[in-house]
Design an enzyme around this catalytic site. Structure first.
Site, PDB file in Angstrom:
ATOM      1  CG  HIS A   1      17.387  73.085 -35.464  1.00  0.00           C
ATOM      2  ND1 HIS A   1      18.235  73.929 -35.053  1.00  0.00           N
ATOM      3  CD2 HIS A   1      16.518  74.151 -35.997  1.00  0.00           C
ATOM      4  CE1 HIS A   1      17.951  75.035 -35.557  1.00  0.00           C
ATOM      5  NE2 HIS A   1      17.232  75.265 -36.058  1.00  0.00           N
TER       6      HIS A   1
ATOM      7  N   GLY B   1      14.597  74.213 -28.545  1.00  0.00           N
ATOM      8  CA  GLY B   1      15.118  75.450 -28.707  1.00  0.00           C
ATOM      9  C   GLY B   1      14.052  76.059 -29.692  1.00  0.00           C
ATOM     10  CG  HIS B   2      13.059  75.863 -34.471  1.00  0.00           C
ATOM     11  ND1 HIS B   2      11.639  75.967 -34.764  1.00  0.00           N
ATOM     12  CD2 HIS B   2      13.413  76.972 -35.456  1.00  0.00           C
ATOM     13  CE1 HIS B   2      11.310  76.558 -35.908  1.00  0.00           C
ATOM     14  NE2 HIS B   2      12.497  77.148 -36.383  1.00  0.00           N
TER      15      HIS B   2
ATOM     16  CG  HIS C   1      13.203  82.539 -34.089  1.00  0.00           C
ATOM     17  ND1 HIS C   1      12.121  81.798 -34.841  1.00  0.00           N
ATOM     18  CD2 HIS C   1      14.386  82.519 -34.751  1.00  0.00           C
ATOM     19  CE1 HIS C   1      13.037  81.404 -36.115  1.00  0.00           C
ATOM     20  NE2 HIS C   1      14.246  81.643 -36.043  1.00  0.00           N
TER      21      HIS C   1
ATOM     22  CD  GLU D   1      16.387  83.355 -38.469  1.00  0.00           C
ATOM     23  OE1 GLU D   1      16.276  82.521 -37.741  1.00  0.00           O
ATOM     24  OE2 GLU D   1      16.560  83.131 -39.693  1.00  0.00           O
TER      25      GLU D   1
ATOM     26  CD  GLU E   1      12.403  82.390 -41.827  1.00  0.00           C
ATOM     27  OE1 GLU E   1      12.934  82.959 -40.764  1.00  0.00           O
ATOM     28  OE2 GLU E   1      12.385  80.975 -41.974  1.00  0.00           O
TER      29      GLU E   1
ATOM     30  CB  CYS F   1       9.514  80.183 -42.432  1.00  0.00           C
ATOM     31  SG  CYS F   1      10.448  78.718 -43.391  1.00  0.00           S
TER      32      CYS F   1
ATOM     33  CB  CYS G   1      13.436  76.694 -43.233  1.00  0.00           C
ATOM     34  SG  CYS G   1      14.213  78.182 -43.019  1.00  0.00           S
ATOM     35  CB  CYS G   2      11.834  80.043 -47.028  1.00  0.00           C
ATOM     36  SG  CYS G   2      12.305  80.843 -45.608  1.00  0.00           S
TER      37      CYS G   2
HETATM   38  O1  FUB Z   1      16.312  76.984 -37.621  1.00  0.00           O
HETATM   39  C1  FUB Z   1      15.619  76.393 -38.623  1.00  0.00           C
HETATM   40  C2  FUB Z   1      14.882  77.621 -39.474  1.00  0.00           C
HETATM   41  O2  FUB Z   1      15.993  78.321 -40.118  1.00  0.00           O
HETATM   42  C3  FUB Z   1      13.924  78.739 -38.756  1.00  0.00           C
HETATM   43  O3  FUB Z   1      12.456  78.207 -38.866  1.00  0.00           O
HETATM   44  C4  FUB Z   1      14.010  79.754 -39.712  1.00  0.00           C
HETATM   45  O4  FUB Z   1      13.657  81.131 -39.017  1.00  0.00           O
HETATM   46  C5  FUB Z   1      15.644  79.776 -40.028  1.00  0.00           C
HETATM   47  O5  FUB Z   1      16.323  80.484 -39.287  1.00  0.00           O
HETATM   48 ZN    ZN Z   2      12.291  79.822 -43.628  1.00  0.00          ZN
END
Ligand code: FUB
Ligand code: ZN
Length: 653
Positions: A152, A201-202, A263, A315, A331, A333, A409-410
């Site tokens: 991340h 990865g994200h 994802h 996810e 989710e 997010c 995160c949310c």
């Molecule tokens: O990995 C960071 C955040 O956590 C992601 O954006 C969400 O989907 C949750 O898994």
């Molecule tokens: Zn989230």
């Protein structure tokens, strides 16, 4: 929109949430948060809740979880163990971004002190080489960029860049922008074919780097975004196919035709960044990709609630029409990411379908993510909940709200979304001003020639479809006001000074072009009468079911309003469509419109019986008539554990 280049300090007061004023491919620009004053109404109440409750309480929770101390430790100001997972700093950055959006509308907010303290801490925690991330300093420094799949690092950097840009646009200070630029410069040196030849990865850093470019004018950030996007499809060859799908790396972005298995948050952040990059560099192959993926997503993978990402597993998005109700991941997010993406798509191609999608995901996909008191949150947002079945569901199941999550995160995404809401309401182009979201309040802006204009919006939307906009001008002026006529509206009507205007169509912006006089009042009438929706028959789970909507709001049934029924035996009476009543309940759920209508309960099915019967013998169950009460889906789960249902069968009584 124009060819002027962005530089720090230039125009920070007038930059929108995304600043497309100078983007060569943008056909639209957004009006900044500070120009919009929301008056009492749906969105203003959430803005106030965010300011007074959500932001302060979440900051305390972040502090309790060690998130702020991590920066103190990294800066050498405190001894101790750092706490939290690798993505932990992103929570602080998102909080900071949200608080900075608030400072645009409330420059005297007490939050300013915390903003400055955190900004100073982040600056102090920056490594000499420009790197900022408390998870990869000290004895973990050697681990930088060794786990791009799950570490991340770029995701965290992206959230920091967004916070830094928001700080600059709120205060005019370049303090954090300079810190962000040093980190971005570090990334530019690090991520390249002969350096770290990979991607994140994200995703998330892509849209942030584009916004940092817009705030600083440094075009190297766009090169880095292109590099990170171009690496997709071959960055993680060691991972298996499912993992590569989840990492949005199973194919090059430009070859993707659908999002199955990807994802949800990652892919929607990536698509937001790809759209941003197109706005700057005009790469038509990117435009084709984002348009292809948008079309497939809304046609086959979008919940009626505007939620996205069907599967708990990774996810991720499911197959076409794989949209389970009970087990929906959806989710918070991901719905917020859909809002981001649609805002960028609209700048590329100002079609109301993008703003309709934005509004729908906002009210129904994102807003359920926070409780009415602002203290607890949902991570996933199912469309059905059993009364007693919650314990068997995976964690974060969307049954009971929680005050915080390890990966939080949310909640922090909700904070920045709510704080930035005024920035979604209006936009402009050379012809005039666009009204995207209806909300009581006033816009103080200017016309293309610089003349000041104020639009005063009076409405009780979404509870009513009536909107009045009064135009205040110093001199009469000719320009267009573009009103979004949502695709859900039937027989929309527009008038000016009592005179009806012709050919108002749903699913388009309606341009009212004229010589406006001070005090002219434009009226819009949208029909929010409740009605049922049906799903495409290929969405088998919803066959024979209705979802109930009123205006932009999706409704659901909850057990607490419908005693005697359960989510397994409740049905709408097939004849109820004409009998649905929209009723105001000021004392319920902070004030909502409920919908009441005739329903049926299959009462004799309560006891377990034979699970199967000969075909055709039927389940001739006596049906008990009742009146069902539905509430807006965003307000669900605020009155204790209770069953809930969006898609509800209909039957003949
Ligand atoms: O990995 C960071 C955040 O956590 C992601 O954006 C969400 O989907 C949750 O898994
Ligand atoms: Zn989230």
């Amino acid at each position: 929109m124009s060819s002027a280049s962005a530089t720090p300090d230039a125009g920070w007061r007038v930059a929108g949430l995304i600043d497309t004023r100078s983007s060569p491919q943008a056909r639209h620009a957004y009006i900044p948060t500070r120009a919009v004053r929301l008056e009492p109404g749906y969105w203003r109440s959430y803005m106030d809740l965010n300011h007074a409750t959500i932001l302060p309480s979440l900051l305390q929770k972040l502090a309790d979880a060690g998130r702020i101390d991590n920066f103190r430790i990294a800066a050498g100001q405190l001894d101790g163990e750092m706490r939290g997972r690798d993505a932990r700093d992103s929570d602080v950055h998102k909080w900071l971004e949200g608080a900075c959006h608030v400072l645009q509308t409330h420059p005297d907010s007490p939050l300013a002190t915390s903003v400055q303290e955190i900004a100073d801490l982040i600056a102090a925690a920056q490594d000499a080489d420009g790197y900022v991330n408390t998870a990869f300093v000290g004895d973990r420094k050697a681990l930088r960029h060794t786990n791009l799949r799950h570490g991340h690092e770029l995701y965290v950097a992206g959230h920091f860049f967004m916070a830094a840009v928001a700080h600059h646009r709120a205060t005019g200070s370049t303090q954090l922008l300079d810190v962000a630029a040093r980190q971005a410069d570090y990334l530019c040196k690090t991520f390249r074919p002969k350096g770290v030849n990979s991607t994140s990865g994200h995703p998330g850093v892509e849209m942030a780097l584009v916004e940092l470019y817009r705030a600083t004018g440094n075009a190297r950030y766009l090169d880095l975004v292109r590099f990170l996007i171009d690496r997709r499809g071959s960055a993680f060859p060691e991972a298996d196919l499912r993992q590569r799908q989840s990492l949005v790396d199973a194919q090059p972005l430009r070859e993707m035709k659908e999002l199955t298995g990807t994802h949800a948050v990652r892919s929607l952040y990536l698509l937001s960044g790809a759209t941003d990059l197109y706005l700057e560099n005009g790469d038509e192959s990117l435009r084709r990709a984002v348009e292809t993926l948008w079309a497939d997503t809304v046609a086959t993978k979008l919940y009626v609630t505007g939620g996205l990402g069907a599967r708990y597993e990774h996810e991720s998005f499911g197959e076409a029409y794989e949209l389970p109700n009970l087990r929906a991941y959806a989710e918070t997010c991901a719905a917020i990411a859909h809002v981001f993406w649609n805002q960028r798509l609209f700048a590329m191609d100002p079609r109301s379908r993008y703003m309709d999608g934005l509004e729908w995901s906002l009210y129904n996909g994102a807003m359920p993510g926070v409780s009415l008191d602002g203290m607890t949150y949902f991570y996933s947002n199912p469309l059905e909940v059993h009364e007693h079945g919650a314990e068997e569901l995976p964690s974060r199941s969307g049954v009971d709200r929680e005050p915080f999550f390890q990966t939080t995160c949310c909640p922090t995404n909700m904070v920045r979304l709510l704080a930035s809401l005024p920035g979604y309401c209006y936009g402009y182009d050379a012809q005039g001003i666009y009204v995207h979201l209806y909300a009581a309040g006033a816009l103080d802006w200017h016309l293309p020639d610089g003349a000041p204009v104020t639009l005063v919006q009076r409405t009780d939307y979404p509870w009513s479809g009536k909107v009045e906009i009064e135009v205040r001008l110093e001199q009469p002026a000719r320009f267009s006001l573009f009103l979004r006529i949502p695709s859900w509206s039937r027989s929309p009507r527009v008038s000016v000074g009592g005179e009806s205007l012709a050919q108002v169509q749903s699913g388009a912006y309606y341009a009212v072009t004229r010589e406006w006089q001070a005090g002219d009042v434009l009226s819009l009438d949208l029909d929010v009468a409740p009605r049922f929706l049906e799903a495409d028959p290929r969405l088998r789970e919803n066959a024979g079911c209705y979802a109930l909507v009123s205006g932009p709001l999706v409704y659901c049934l909850e057990g607490v309003d419908n005693p005697g029924a359960s989510n397994l035996d409740v049905q709408w009476d097939a004849n109820s469509a004409a009998a649905l009543r929209l009723e105001r309940e000021d004392g319920l759920l902070n004030g909502v419109n409920v919908v009441r209508g005739p329903g049926l309960i299959a009462a004799s099915r309560r006891e377990p019986g034979p699970l199967y019967a000969p075909a055709g013998a039927g389940w001739s169950t006596p049906l008990q008539q009742t009146t069902l009460t539905a509430i807006p889906y965003y307000a669900r789960a605020n009155r204790g554990r209770t069953w809930m249902k969006v898609w509800t069968p209909h039957a003949r009584g």
